[in-house]
Design an enzyme around this catalytic site. Sequence first.
Site, mmCIF file in Angstrom:
data_model
loop_
_atom_site.group_PDB
_atom_site.id
_atom_site.type_symbol
_atom_site.label_atom_id
_atom_site.label_comp_id
_atom_site.label_asym_id
_atom_site.label_seq_id
_atom_site.Cartn_x
_atom_site.Cartn_y
_atom_site.Cartn_z
ATOM 1 N N PHE A 1 -19.017 13.554 -26.670
ATOM 2 C CA PHE A 1 -18.605 12.676 -27.770
ATOM 3 C C PHE A 1 -18.500 11.218 -27.347
ATOM 4 C CE2 PHE A 1 -14.205 12.151 -26.381
ATOM 5 C CZ PHE A 1 -14.059 13.242 -25.538
ATOM 6 N N LYS B 1 -0.399 6.751 -23.769
ATOM 7 C CA LYS B 1 -0.025 7.028 -25.168
ATOM 8 C C LYS B 1 1.470 6.772 -25.345
ATOM 9 C CE LYS B 1 -4.005 9.511 -24.717
ATOM 10 N NZ LYS B 1 -4.793 9.531 -23.483
ATOM 11 N N ASP C 1 1.363 19.479 -21.094
ATOM 12 C CA ASP C 1 0.655 18.229 -21.354
ATOM 13 C C ASP C 1 1.603 17.382 -22.204
ATOM 14 O OD1 ASP C 1 -0.816 16.103 -22.249
ATOM 15 O OD2 ASP C 1 -2.651 17.248 -22.565
ATOM 16 N N ARG D 1 -13.538 14.078 -34.348
ATOM 17 C CA ARG D 1 -12.879 15.166 -33.629
ATOM 18 C C ARG D 1 -13.338 16.458 -34.298
ATOM 19 N NH1 ARG D 1 -10.060 13.299 -28.831
ATOM 20 N NH2 ARG D 1 -12.223 13.657 -28.362
ATOM 21 N N TYR E 1 0.845 -1.206 0.000
ATOM 22 C CA TYR E 1 0.000 0.000 0.000
ATOM 23 C C TYR E 1 0.877 1.251 0.000
ATOM 24 C CZ TYR E 1 -3.869 3.125 0.897
ATOM 25 O OH TYR E 1 -4.811 4.109 0.765
ATOM 26 N N PHE F 1 -7.862 20.602 -25.212
ATOM 27 C CA PHE F 1 -8.146 19.176 -25.266
ATOM 28 C C PHE F 1 -9.357 18.942 -24.373
ATOM 29 C CE2 PHE F 1 -8.040 14.737 -24.094
ATOM 30 C CZ PHE F 1 -8.159 14.211 -25.365
ATOM 31 N N THR F 2 -10.197 18.001 -24.767
ATOM 32 C CA THR F 2 -11.514 17.810 -24.134
ATOM 33 C C THR F 2 -11.441 17.704 -22.605
ATOM 34 O OG1 THR F 2 -11.242 15.453 -24.579
ATOM 35 C CG2 THR F 2 -12.505 16.736 -26.182
HETATM 36 O O1 PLI Z 1 -7.308 9.613 -21.343
HETATM 37 P P1 PLI Z 1 -6.455 10.100 -20.205
HETATM 38 O O2 PLI Z 1 -7.248 10.501 -19.020
HETATM 39 O O3 PLI Z 1 -5.348 9.170 -19.848
HETATM 40 O O4 PLI Z 1 -5.678 11.412 -20.730
HETATM 41 C C1 PLI Z 1 -6.335 12.568 -21.089
HETATM 42 C C2 PLI Z 1 -5.577 13.271 -22.182
HETATM 43 C C3 PLI Z 1 -4.902 14.406 -21.905
HETATM 44 N N1 PLI Z 1 -4.225 15.083 -22.877
HETATM 45 C C4 PLI Z 1 -4.193 14.657 -24.154
HETATM 46 C C5 PLI Z 1 -3.450 15.432 -25.167
HETATM 47 C C6 PLI Z 1 -4.859 13.502 -24.507
HETATM 48 O O5 PLI Z 1 -4.815 13.080 -25.770
HETATM 49 C C7 PLI Z 1 -5.613 12.778 -23.508
HETATM 50 C C8 PLI Z 1 -6.392 11.652 -23.839
HETATM 51 N N2 PLI Z 1 -6.613 11.331 -25.093
HETATM 52 C C9 PLI Z 1 -7.373 10.379 -25.564
HETATM 53 C C10 PLI Z 1 -8.185 9.460 -24.710
HETATM 54 C C11 PLI Z 1 -7.425 10.234 -27.003
HETATM 55 O O6 PLI Z 1 -8.101 9.323 -27.513
HETATM 56 O O7 PLI Z 1 -6.762 11.045 -27.687
#
Ligand code: PLI
Length: 459
Positions: free
Chosen positions: A451, A260, A217, A384, A74, A126-127
């Site tokens: 979306f 990513k 970011d 998008r 933990y 970004f969303t």
């Molecule tokens: O999906 P998360 O919570 O791990 O991360 C959010 C996120 C933050 N910044 C950017 C530039 C992103 O591309 C992003 C998430 N993107 C997704 C889920 C995508 O499909 O592009």
Amino acid sequence: MKDKKSWAEPYKIKMVELLKMTTKEEREKALVEAGYNTFLLRSKDVYIDLLTDSGTSAMSDRQWAGMMLGDEAYAGSENFYHLEEVIRKYYGYKYVVPTHQGRGAENIISKIMIKPGDVIPGNMYFTTTRLHQELAGGTFEDIIIDEAHDSQSLHPFKGNIDLKKLEQIIKKYGADKIPYVSMATSVNMAGGQPISMQNLRDLRKLTNKYKIKIIHDMTRVAENAYFIQVREKGYKNIPIKAIVKEICSLTDGATMSAKKDALVNIGGFLALNDKSLYEEASNMVVIYAGLHTYGGLAGRDMEAMAIGITESVDDNHIRARVGQVEYLGNKLVEAGIPIVLPIGGHGIFLDAKKFLPHLKQIQFPAQALAAEIYLDSGVRTMERGIVSAGRNKETGENYFPELELVRLTIPRRVYTQAHMDVIAESVISVYKNRKKIKGLEMTYEPKYLRFFQAKFNKS
Ligand code: PLI
């Protein structure tokens, strides 16, 4: 291997996952059940999944082996210390708070830095990032260069910040209303477009003058570093690792979706250089996710992330990763398909306004096009455009973004060159029949990040 022209993958395949082929009738039924939203399809009904590059990477044998070394304590897990060491080594940030994914980090940074009435300038929204800024009482202001909104502009760094726009915002609201500039590398909504090192240096100079922080970011920082290496003067012989570290050194902290660039299926972190901000963040993560040495992740997830970060900044890896995206993009360009140019780092973005000029933006052309591509071949893409952009939080009106795009996002180390050929064939065949494609109307609209869950019908 940089002298070689081919971008061939620097790995070989050890395990495979079988794909299911579907008939057009099956896809039609699945699409209707999903309300024409590719997010609502079941993945078993998808042949090639280009919905996102998030959490969809293939992990390496080393990452899987690392998962067996999970220290599921933990508190004080060894894997946390390994992750912290790797983040310090490759990104240079001093303090690390692990989070379950990127938006967990966005939530924390927004809550600790933004006060109601604040303004957060950034290089395109970004969303999830913008939503967390708004939920903390802030307002996002777009300061990306105008070229980023033009799908055909060949500007090599369409992720750049327009410093004049930033200075106007500082003059208008005052520096004390701006907790930080939200600077993304490889700007997702612009088509995976990079920011140049020179622009970042100039941004640092300007923000230093006004004592404003830069929060990075860094979700796709290695892909951005690749474009700096191949496009920016003076970087041709600089390794990706060094470019990534230089980018980070020009900023004060970062949010990361490790799903990513960092090649894991789950995970993220908030990284900071300021000790007191870190202390606040590490206190806050305890409320929402878990202790500051795991932040909602298992020890094994942190181990896979630490190894993934190391692999992600390898020159051969990143060259093959972007090389595959460019391979697909070039095929579409040759066929006369309108896509966002220059080709970005993590996917191909079809220009739905140019693809379907007979549809008005309120008929959701990108949503309709994504549905049509799925129907044609079982290739899943995503919208998008106007659906992703959502509504203005004050007026409730739809945003009408310049860019109305369908994203063909390429997962890392997952698909082959032959898959890229199949994808291109499908897009080309849909393009040939584009005049028959009808628009959509929204029949269900959730309040946040619509979306993901909105439903549609043919209009
Ligand atoms: O999906 P998360 O919570 O791990 O991360 C959010 C996120 C933050 N910044 C950017 C530039 C992103 O591309 C992003 C998430 N993107 C997704 C889920 C995508 O499909 O592009």
